[in-house]
Design a protein around this motif. Structure first.
Motif, mmCIF file in Angstrom:
data_model
loop_
_atom_site.group_PDB
_atom_site.id
_atom_site.type_symbol
_atom_site.label_atom_id
_atom_site.label_comp_id
_atom_site.label_asym_id
_atom_site.label_seq_id
_atom_site.Cartn_x
_atom_site.Cartn_y
_atom_site.Cartn_z
ATOM 1 N N SER A 135 -15.884 -18.554 80.309
ATOM 2 C CA SER A 135 -14.916 -17.423 80.465
ATOM 3 C C SER A 135 -13.820 -17.650 80.028
ATOM 4 C CB SER A 135 -15.373 -17.059 82.222
ATOM 5 O OG SER A 135 -14.564 -18.176 82.601
ATOM 6 N N GLU A 136 -13.150 -18.892 79.682
ATOM 7 C CA GLU A 136 -12.006 -18.654 79.251
ATOM 8 C C GLU A 136 -11.813 -19.763 78.216
ATOM 9 O OE1 GLU A 136 -10.175 -22.166 81.826
ATOM 10 O OE2 GLU A 136 -10.911 -20.984 83.413
ATOM 11 N N ALA A 137 -10.528 -19.090 77.245
ATOM 12 C CA ALA A 137 -10.540 -19.036 75.974
ATOM 13 C C ALA A 137 -11.131 -20.995 75.573
ATOM 14 C CB ALA A 137 -8.873 -18.761 75.287
ATOM 15 N N PRO A 138 -11.835 -20.963 74.158
ATOM 16 C CA PRO A 138 -11.788 -22.685 74.745
ATOM 17 C C PRO A 138 -11.144 -23.234 74.127
ATOM 18 C CG PRO A 138 -13.377 -20.756 73.383
ATOM 19 C CD PRO A 138 -12.659 -20.244 73.923
ATOM 20 N N LYS A 139 -10.471 -24.015 74.733
ATOM 21 C CA LYS A 139 -9.386 -24.934 74.506
ATOM 22 C C LYS A 139 -9.861 -26.481 73.104
ATOM 23 C CE LYS A 139 -8.232 -24.778 79.572
ATOM 24 N NZ LYS A 139 -8.767 -24.161 79.696
ATOM 25 N N SER A 140 -10.704 -26.488 72.897
ATOM 26 C CA SER A 140 -10.914 -27.891 72.170
ATOM 27 C C SER A 140 -10.801 -26.640 70.376
ATOM 28 C CB SER A 140 -12.016 -28.509 72.013
ATOM 29 O OG SER A 140 -12.817 -27.364 72.152
ATOM 30 N N VAL A 141 -10.701 -27.104 69.386
ATOM 31 C CA VAL A 141 -10.636 -26.674 67.815
ATOM 32 C C VAL A 141 -12.251 -26.284 67.277
ATOM 33 C CG1 VAL A 141 -9.893 -27.144 65.455
ATOM 34 C CG2 VAL A 141 -9.056 -28.074 67.120
ATOM 35 N N ILE A 142 -13.523 -27.120 67.683
ATOM 36 C CA ILE A 142 -14.358 -26.278 67.710
ATOM 37 C C ILE A 142 -14.835 -26.047 69.065
ATOM 38 C CG2 ILE A 142 -15.960 -26.914 66.700
ATOM 39 C CD1 ILE A 142 -14.615 -27.784 63.913
ATOM 40 N N ASP A 143 -15.796 -25.193 69.039
ATOM 41 C CA ASP A 143 -16.710 -25.542 70.412
ATOM 42 C C ASP A 143 -17.832 -24.537 70.585
ATOM 43 O OD1 ASP A 143 -16.931 -25.741 73.181
ATOM 44 O OD2 ASP A 143 -15.518 -24.954 73.942
ATOM 45 N N ARG A 149 -24.792 -18.585 71.452
ATOM 46 C CA ARG A 149 -24.537 -18.551 70.037
ATOM 47 C C ARG A 149 -23.803 -18.637 69.836
ATOM 48 N NH1 ARG A 149 -29.572 -20.385 68.711
ATOM 49 N NH2 ARG A 149 -29.434 -19.782 66.621
ATOM 50 N N ILE A 150 -22.497 -18.443 69.716
ATOM 51 C CA ILE A 150 -21.130 -18.452 69.008
ATOM 52 C C ILE A 150 -20.632 -20.087 68.624
ATOM 53 C CG2 ILE A 150 -18.637 -17.589 69.552
ATOM 54 C CD1 ILE A 150 -20.203 -15.350 71.313
ATOM 55 N N LEU A 151 -19.940 -20.397 67.861
ATOM 56 C CA LEU A 151 -18.876 -20.782 67.326
ATOM 57 C C LEU A 151 -17.450 -20.633 66.879
ATOM 58 C CD1 LEU A 151 -18.414 -23.494 65.835
ATOM 59 C CD2 LEU A 151 -18.906 -22.741 63.730
ATOM 60 N N PHE A 152 -16.784 -21.779 68.565
ATOM 61 C CA PHE A 152 -15.686 -21.428 67.987
ATOM 62 C C PHE A 152 -14.734 -22.184 67.345
ATOM 63 C CE2 PHE A 152 -16.869 -19.375 72.093
ATOM 64 C CZ PHE A 152 -16.031 -18.159 72.030
ATOM 65 N N VAL A 153 -13.249 -21.779 66.505
ATOM 66 C CA VAL A 153 -12.310 -22.284 65.230
ATOM 67 C C VAL A 153 -11.763 -21.996 66.145
ATOM 68 C CG1 VAL A 153 -12.477 -22.747 63.698
ATOM 69 C CG2 VAL A 153 -14.575 -22.750 64.129
ATOM 70 N N GLN A 154 -10.815 -22.564 66.052
ATOM 71 C CA GLN A 154 -9.106 -22.987 66.658
ATOM 72 C C GLN A 154 -8.713 -21.821 67.902
ATOM 73 O OE1 GLN A 154 -6.533 -24.636 66.100
ATOM 74 N NE2 GLN A 154 -6.989 -25.579 64.589
ATOM 75 N N GLY A 155 -10.041 -21.190 68.761
ATOM 76 C CA GLY A 155 -9.853 -20.638 69.922
ATOM 77 C C GLY A 155 -11.164 -19.229 69.149
ATOM 78 N N GLU A 156 -11.211 -18.694 67.788
ATOM 79 C CA GLU A 156 -11.803 -17.586 67.803
ATOM 80 C C GLU A 156 -13.047 -17.303 66.660
ATOM 81 O OE1 GLU A 156 -9.808 -15.015 67.352
ATOM 82 O OE2 GLU A 156 -7.903 -15.698 67.900
ATOM 83 N N VAL A 227 -27.154 -42.060 54.221
ATOM 84 C CA VAL A 227 -28.277 -42.243 55.552
ATOM 85 C C VAL A 227 -28.079 -41.267 55.702
ATOM 86 C CG1 VAL A 227 -28.014 -42.357 57.957
ATOM 87 C CG2 VAL A 227 -26.797 -44.348 56.133
ATOM 88 N N GLY A 228 -26.867 -39.865 55.566
ATOM 89 C CA GLY A 228 -26.672 -38.361 55.979
ATOM 90 C C GLY A 228 -25.441 -38.298 56.671
ATOM 91 N N TYR A 229 -25.532 -37.243 58.331
ATOM 92 C CA TYR A 229 -24.200 -36.651 58.497
ATOM 93 C C TYR A 229 -23.749 -37.224 60.285
ATOM 94 C CZ TYR A 229 -24.337 -33.446 54.278
ATOM 95 O OH TYR A 229 -24.786 -33.901 52.854
ATOM 96 N N LYS A 230 -22.635 -37.124 60.104
ATOM 97 C CA LYS A 230 -22.271 -37.307 61.965
ATOM 98 C C LYS A 230 -21.302 -36.436 62.026
ATOM 99 C CE LYS A 230 -18.897 -40.996 61.733
ATOM 100 N NZ LYS A 230 -18.327 -42.059 62.048
ATOM 101 N N PHE A 231 -20.912 -36.170 63.588
ATOM 102 C CA PHE A 231 -19.939 -35.004 63.879
ATOM 103 C C PHE A 231 -18.886 -35.859 64.898
ATOM 104 C CE2 PHE A 231 -17.637 -31.651 66.738
ATOM 105 C CZ PHE A 231 -17.521 -30.541 65.279
ATOM 106 N N VAL A 232 -17.406 -35.629 64.436
ATOM 107 C CA VAL A 232 -15.968 -35.936 64.988
ATOM 108 C C VAL A 232 -15.576 -35.551 65.639
ATOM 109 C CG1 VAL A 232 -14.287 -38.038 64.425
ATOM 110 C CG2 VAL A 232 -16.551 -37.896 63.373
ATOM 111 N N LEU A 233 -15.210 -35.670 67.286
ATOM 112 C CA LEU A 233 -14.749 -34.146 67.691
ATOM 113 C C LEU A 233 -13.629 -35.140 67.059
ATOM 114 C CD1 LEU A 233 -15.800 -34.791 71.629
ATOM 115 C CD2 LEU A 233 -16.061 -32.619 70.120
#
Length: 233
Positions: A135-143, A149-156, A227-233
Motif C-alpha cells: 500500500s506504500e510506495a516501493p522503496k527499492s529500485v526494483i520490486d 502482478r506488478i513490477l515496480f522500477v524506481q517506484g513506478e 550456465v544461465g542467469y541470476k538476479f542481483v539486488l
C-alpha cells in the motif's frame, strides 16, 4: 467461468473454438477482426485472449504488440505457421503461448488452463517472502508485487508481459541464485508450453530494457557464462 476473447476471422475455426469452449463452461466472445477485438477488450474484460495470426486488418504480431501495450491479459497465438522464427517473433511482441494449427481442442483447453493457473498461483515460498505491504510506495529500485502482478522500477509501475512477469518473479524471489536456462524453461512451461533457450534470452533482453539503466551492462539481471542467469539486488 473463465472469460476468453477469441479474435479469429475464419468462421469455421472461430465457431468450432467458440462452441467447444462454451460447452466446457467458458464465456467466449468472438471478434472477427483486430479492430473489433481492440474495441471490445475493455468492456468484455477477458481473462485470456486467443489471437489468430492471419487477420484481414492486422498482422497478428502487430496486433499482439498493440494489445500488449494496453493490457496484461495473457495472449495465446493460434497459427498455421509452425516456424520457430515466427514463434520467437510472437513471444518477442508479448505472446504467452503459441498453438499451431491444426490442433486438438483438448490441447487448446489444457494450454488455456495452464496459462490461467500460472496467472493465479504463485509458489508459496515466494508468497511468504514477498507478501509485503505494497500500500506504500516501493522503496527499492526494483520490486515485485506478487498478488497484483506488478513490477515496480524506481517506484513506478512498469508494463510487463505475462511471461516476463513469471520470469522476473522467479529471479527476484531468489536473489543471487544462478538459474540454468533449463530451470527457467521449466519455470515457464505448462502443458507443452513452447519455450526454449532462445525465447528465454529474448525475455531476458526485454526485461533488461525495462529495469536496467544500461541494458548492455546490466546491474541486476546478470549473465553467468556457460550456465544461465541470476538476479542481483
Amino acid at each position: 467461468m473463465h472469460k476468453v476473447l477469441l479474435i479469429e476471422d475464419d468462421d469455421i475455426i472461430g465457431e468450432m473454438i467458440r462452441m467447444y469452449l462454451t460447452e466446457e463452461n467458458f464465456l467466449v466472445l468472438r471478434a472477427h477482426n483486430g479492430q473489433e477485438g481492440v474495441l471490445v477488450l475493455n468492456e468484455f474484460e477477458p481473462e485470456l485472449i486467443l489471437l489468430d495470426l492471419k487477420l484481414p486488418d492486422f498482422e497478428g504480431t502487430d496486433l499482439c504488440n498493440t494489445l500488449r501495450k494496453i493490457t496484461t491479459v495473457p495472449i495465446i497465438i493460434i497459427s498455421a505457421n509452425s516456424k520457430v522464427s515466427e514463434k520467437i517473433k510472437a513471444f518477442t511482441v508479448g505472446a504467452d503461448d503459441y498453438l499451431c494449427k491444426p490442433f486438438s481442442m483438448h490441447e487448446m483447453k489444457a494450454r488455456i488452463l495452464a496459462v490461467l493457473r500460472r496467472l493465479k498461483q504463485a509458489p508459496p515460498a515466494m508468497k511468504t517472502v514477498h507478501a509485503l505491504n505494497h500500500s506504500e510506495a516501493p522503496k527499492s529500485v526494483i520490486d515485485v508485487n506478487i498478488e497484483k502482478r506488478i513490477l515496480f522500477v524506481q517506484g513506478e509501475a512498469t508494463e510487463i508481459t505475462f511471461s516476463e512477469f513469471e520470469l522476473i518473479k522467479l529471479l527476484f524471489g531468489n536473489p543471487e541464485k544462478v538459474f540454468r536456462r533449463e530451470d527457467l524453461i521449466n519455470g515457464l512451461r505448462g502443458f507443452d508450453y513452447f519455450v526454449n533457450d532462445r525465447s528465454i534470452d529474448v525475455h531476458i533482453t526485454n526485461l533488461r530494457r525495462k529495469i536496467e539503466k544500461n541494458p548492455k551492462e546490466p546491474r541486476h539481471i546478470k549473465t553467468v557464462r556457460g550456465v544461465g542467469y541470476k538476479f542481483v539486488l
